[in-house]
Design a protein around this motif. Structure first.
Motif, short mmCIF file in Angstrom:
data_model
loop_
_atom_site.label_atom_id
_atom_site.label_comp_id
_atom_site.label_asym_id
_atom_site.label_seq_id
_atom_site.Cartn_x
_atom_site.Cartn_y
_atom_site.Cartn_z
N TRP A 297 -57.57 -5.02 -50.49
CA TRP A 297 -56.60 -6.28 -50.89
C TRP A 297 -56.64 -6.24 -52.56
N PHE A 298 -55.56 -6.28 -53.05
CA PHE A 298 -55.24 -6.34 -54.49
C PHE A 298 -55.75 -7.68 -55.06
N PHE A 299 -56.19 -7.88 -56.11
CA PHE A 299 -56.66 -9.00 -56.46
C PHE A 299 -55.37 -10.22 -56.95
N PHE B 157 -60.17 -6.36 -54.59
CA PHE B 157 -60.03 -5.06 -55.25
C PHE B 157 -59.63 -5.41 -56.70
N ILE B 158 -60.23 -5.09 -57.71
CA ILE B 158 -59.66 -5.11 -59.18
C ILE B 158 -59.81 -3.66 -59.73
N PRO B 159 -58.55 -3.29 -60.11
CA PRO B 159 -58.41 -1.96 -60.50
C PRO B 159 -59.01 -1.63 -62.00
N ASP B 160 -59.12 -0.32 -62.10
CA ASP B 160 -59.34 -0.04 -63.90
C ASP B 160 -57.94 -0.42 -64.63
N PRO B 161 -58.33 -0.76 -65.69
CA PRO B 161 -57.34 -0.62 -66.68
C PRO B 161 -56.56 0.69 -66.87
N ALA B 162 -55.17 0.79 -67.28
CA ALA B 162 -54.52 2.07 -67.42
C ALA B 162 -55.15 2.48 -68.77
N PRO B 163 -55.15 3.94 -68.80
CA PRO B 163 -55.81 4.70 -69.83
C PRO B 163 -54.98 4.26 -71.00
N GLY B 164 -55.91 3.99 -72.13
CA GLY B 164 -55.59 3.49 -73.41
C GLY B 164 -55.46 2.35 -73.48
#
Length: 483
Positions: free
Chosen positions: A352-354, A302-309
């Motif tokens: 599973w966090f990358f 799992f690869i998250p989206d980046p934080a806003p901004g």
């Protein structure tokens, strides 16, 4: 003049200028900048620019460069061979980035291990030919950047076919008729996957300086020659400099590294038929469960989206791991409790966090984290040992401690010790240096029913300390009755 950068078919964009970066806001390190309202191109406002977002593996970095609009000119760095590059075909490194800058990197410690680098002692002699590297300039009367990019790729293929070049006069640069060829076939023997020998499909096979298994990852002094096997496991390595080598390999889908037991001596103009080679990967018993895909990367997790901004728009729909600040997204997802993965219920693509990183406590402080793998065993064989395989795709000043069913235990069942220096998390990589550990788990430490393996990353110094897992597997004792 040169504002448009191209690294691959999917990685192309208008880039900020050096002035844009100076006007931006520096983030966690000086290479990463948040572009401000005063950028020369309004479409770039609010994006993150970082040279490490444009790194590529050696095998994928044979042409990159820049295009200007008026006049319509392309400037390209073409590396027709990887033989003089260090660290093997999958070592990442820098390519082009804002400036405009284009690099021909021969060796660097980016994404590398702690043992990587040139260390000459007591008058030790050393020499190595780097290059030649081809600089290509093309142009046309149109404005379609794809036309110049495709022409640059064509030129790269043309120069690759010419290697080794005929024009260098140095005695340290052997020409084609002064080099050798090696042919062979690589097979895999793992009876828990298939009873018969399996062809090592799409395996990386290479010649590098003699050393230990996997030592090619840290090799910077010698030359390396790599190829990939076909569907039947056959391979041919051409254009090899005369010297003494070890033959190394690794197979996607199979853990570990292969090393041929005998030295390979390449002489001027000869062709070596090495025959069939059999790789016996690490294996003690049948797979009880596994997490991930053994491909030396963490890309399947799992690869998250980046934080806003904090976005780079180039990576919205592909290679999301290249976004800035993903290390702090772990804290956003797990602010109070760490990751728990339940075998048979969880999905490693979602759960599973990358990267096993630290948790942010406040602006300046980070703490260690402990992940859990929960699983069931119906019939534990208490008199035998089980085997936990942990393959890491990256490590940076980290220590993984393993405990089983007893988290408060002061002394872990196993510890890697402090490992790694590749900094792949901070440099937006999805892998760095590969490690493989085998942990013997006494059967009496398991129990019928629910069990828990605790993976503690014990170092909490900063946000960039941690590991990326490639693959984890629990094996039972050989020929046991588990069901």
């Amino acid at each position: 003049m040169f504002r448009y950068m191209a690294i691959s078919d999917k990685r192309q964009r208008i880039m900020p200028t050096a002035t844009d970066r100076k006007r931006g806001h520096e983030l966690s390190y000086r290479e990463a900048v948040l572009l401000s309202n005063s950028t020369s191109n309004p479409r770039l406002k609010g994006e993150v620019d970082d040279k490490y977002q444009y790194s590529s593996d050696n095998k994928d970095s044979h042409v990159h460069g820049w295009i200007s609009n008026r006049p319509h000119i392309g400037f390209w760095v073409i590396t027709p061979s990887d033989e003089f590059r260090a660290g093997g075909p999958v070592k990442p490194d820098l390519t082009s980035h804002a400036g405009p800058t284009s690099l021909a990197v021969f060796f660097s410690d980016h994404y590398a291990g702690a043992n990587y680098g040139i260390r000459l002692r007591d008058g030790q002699p050393w020499k190595k030919v780097f290059g030649p590297v081809f600089v290509f300039v093309n142009s046309d009367s149109g404005n379609n950047h794809t036309t110049l990019w495709e022409d640059a790729k064509r030129k790269m293929s043309e120069e690759t076919e010419k290697w080794p070049y005929h024009f260098p006069k140095s005695k340290d640069y052997p020409h084609a008729n002064e080099r050798g060829t090696i042919r062979g076939c690589l097979l895999v023997r793992d009876r828990y996957i298939e009873r018969d020998l399996m062809p090592a499909k799409s395996a990386y096979v290479g010649l590098a300086r003699p050393g230990d298994v996997g030592s090619w990852q840290d090799d910077y002094e010698g030359y390396q020659f790599w190829t990939k096997t076909d569907e039947t496991g056959h391979f041919t390595i051409r254009g090899v400099r005369p010297d003494t080598y070890n033959l190394y390999a690794w197979v996607p889908g199979i853990i570990g590294d292969f090393k041929h037991k005998n030295d390979v001596i390449v002489r001027k103009g000869n062709e070596i038929h090495i025959g069939e080679l059999i790789y016996d990967p690490p294996r003690n018993g049948p797979t009880l469960w596994e997490i991930g895909i053994p491909d030396r990367t963490a890309s399947e997790f799992f690869i998250p989206d980046p934080a806003p901004g904090l976005m780079n728009k180039l990576y919205i729909n592909n290679e999301k791991f290249r976004q800035y600040g993903l290390w702090d997204r772990y804290t956003d997802l797990y602010p109070n409790k760490d990751l728990i993965y339940t075998v048979g219920e969880s999905d490693y693509r979602k759960d599973w966090f990358f990267a096993h990183v630290t948790r942010k406590i406040n602006k300046k402080n980070y703490t260690s984290t402990t992940w859990q793998i929960q699983f069931d065993v119906r019939k534990v064989i208490t008199t035998k040992s089980y085997t936990l395989r942990i393959a890491l795709a990256s490590a940076n000043f980290a220590e993984i401690q393993v405990r089983v069913n007893n988290p408060p235990t002061r002394r872990p069942l196993f510890s890697t010790g402090r490992i790694g220096k590749d900094n792949a998390v901070a440099r937006h990589g999805i892998h760095g240096r590969y490690y493989l550990y085998s942990v013997s788990v006494p059967g009496f430490q398991l129990q019928n029913g629910r069990n828990i393996i605790y993976l503690r990353q014990s170092r909490g110094l900063n946000p960039f300390v941690g590991v990326m897992y490639d693959y984890i597997r629990l094996e039972g004792p050989p020929d046991g009755d588990y069901y």
